[in-house]
Design a protein around this motif. Sequence first.
Motif, short mmCIF file in Angstrom:
data_model
loop_
_atom_site.label_atom_id
_atom_site.label_comp_id
_atom_site.label_asym_id
_atom_site.label_seq_id
_atom_site.Cartn_x
_atom_site.Cartn_y
_atom_site.Cartn_z
N TYR A 68 0.99 -1.88 2.85
CA TYR A 68 -0.17 -2.68 2.45
C TYR A 68 -1.30 -1.80 1.93
O TYR A 68 -1.87 -2.05 0.86
CB TYR A 68 -0.65 -3.51 3.65
N ASP A 69 -1.64 -0.76 2.67
CA ASP A 69 -2.77 0.09 2.29
C ASP A 69 -2.48 0.90 1.03
O ASP A 69 -3.41 1.23 0.28
CB ASP A 69 -3.13 1.04 3.43
N ALA A 70 -1.22 1.23 0.79
CA ALA A 70 -0.86 2.06 -0.36
C ALA A 70 -0.75 1.26 -1.65
O ALA A 70 -0.62 1.84 -2.74
CB ALA A 70 0.46 2.78 -0.10
N THR A 71 -0.80 -0.05 -1.58
CA THR A 71 -0.65 -0.92 -2.75
C THR A 71 -2.01 -1.48 -3.13
O THR A 71 -2.73 -2.03 -2.28
CB THR A 71 0.30 -2.08 -2.46
N THR A 72 -2.38 -1.35 -4.41
CA THR A 72 -3.67 -1.85 -4.86
C THR A 72 -3.52 -3.24 -5.48
O THR A 72 -2.42 -3.67 -5.83
CB THR A 72 -4.28 -0.92 -5.91
N VAL A 73 -4.66 -3.90 -5.62
CA VAL A 73 -4.66 -5.20 -6.28
C VAL A 73 -4.21 -5.06 -7.73
O VAL A 73 -3.51 -5.92 -8.27
CB VAL A 73 -6.07 -5.84 -6.19
N THR A 74 -4.58 -3.95 -8.36
CA THR A 74 -4.14 -3.70 -9.74
C THR A 74 -2.63 -3.57 -9.81
O THR A 74 -2.00 -4.07 -10.75
CB THR A 74 -4.80 -2.42 -10.28
N ASP A 75 -2.02 -2.93 -8.81
CA ASP A 75 -0.56 -2.83 -8.76
C ASP A 75 0.07 -4.22 -8.73
O ASP A 75 1.05 -4.49 -9.43
CB ASP A 75 -0.11 -2.06 -7.50
N VAL A 76 -0.50 -5.10 -7.93
CA VAL A 76 0.03 -6.46 -7.80
C VAL A 76 -0.13 -7.21 -9.12
O VAL A 76 0.80 -7.90 -9.58
CB VAL A 76 -0.66 -7.22 -6.66
N ALA A 77 -1.30 -7.10 -9.74
CA ALA A 77 -1.55 -7.79 -11.00
C ALA A 77 -0.57 -7.33 -12.08
O ALA A 77 -0.01 -8.15 -12.82
CB ALA A 77 -2.99 -7.54 -11.46
#
Length: 212
Positions: free
Chosen positions: A33-42
């Motif tokens: 969770y902490d290693a993944t950014t919102v930009t990564d998800v987008a």
Amino acid sequence: MPDQHSTLRAQRRAETQRTIQAHAVRLFTERGYDATTVTDVAEAAGTSPMTLYRHFPTKEDLVLVDHNGRLVAERIAASSAAQPLVRRIGNALIDSAATLTSGGHGDDLTANKQFLLARLRLMISTPALRARHLDNHYTLQQTIVDALGTDAADPDTAFHARAAAGACLAAMHTALVRWAEDDGRPELPGLIAKAFAAAFGENVFVDTGRDA
């Protein structure tokens, strides 16, 4: 027709939310969770961060947002006010769990169950999500109290409703943790019914028609 357009917009919005959330849960599970950014998800969802934030205002919402509150409220509102509070609430929680875990057949059903399990594991294991999950717990508790049609002007009645809702949600949480620990093998509605029977007695839900 305006109503038809509104329905189509709502369907498209719901589909976009499902797509974004599915990618978010997958990435959080794979990378942390902490290693993944919102930009990564987008990027994974093929959308922009701005669009993502319109659907999910915070990173935590990517995991925590669901439609369970609406489902529970609908079922409570449709139940008989003559029933004991814990029965009305418990049956609604069991029914909503059945709906959430039966979203398809074959591969679709398996994928839906795995998605729910992944979300639950993230909520259990991630400190930031555990804290926000508690906020969601209180929100759902109030949703239940409102759906019961509780007279807010009567402190005792409101207190009884909140106590019953809190107790039912605590029992359900115990069942959810067990479901995650058992990798989703037990049927979730039946597991929740077992938790209610342990908390409130076997006779409280005898008329649910389910194998607890």
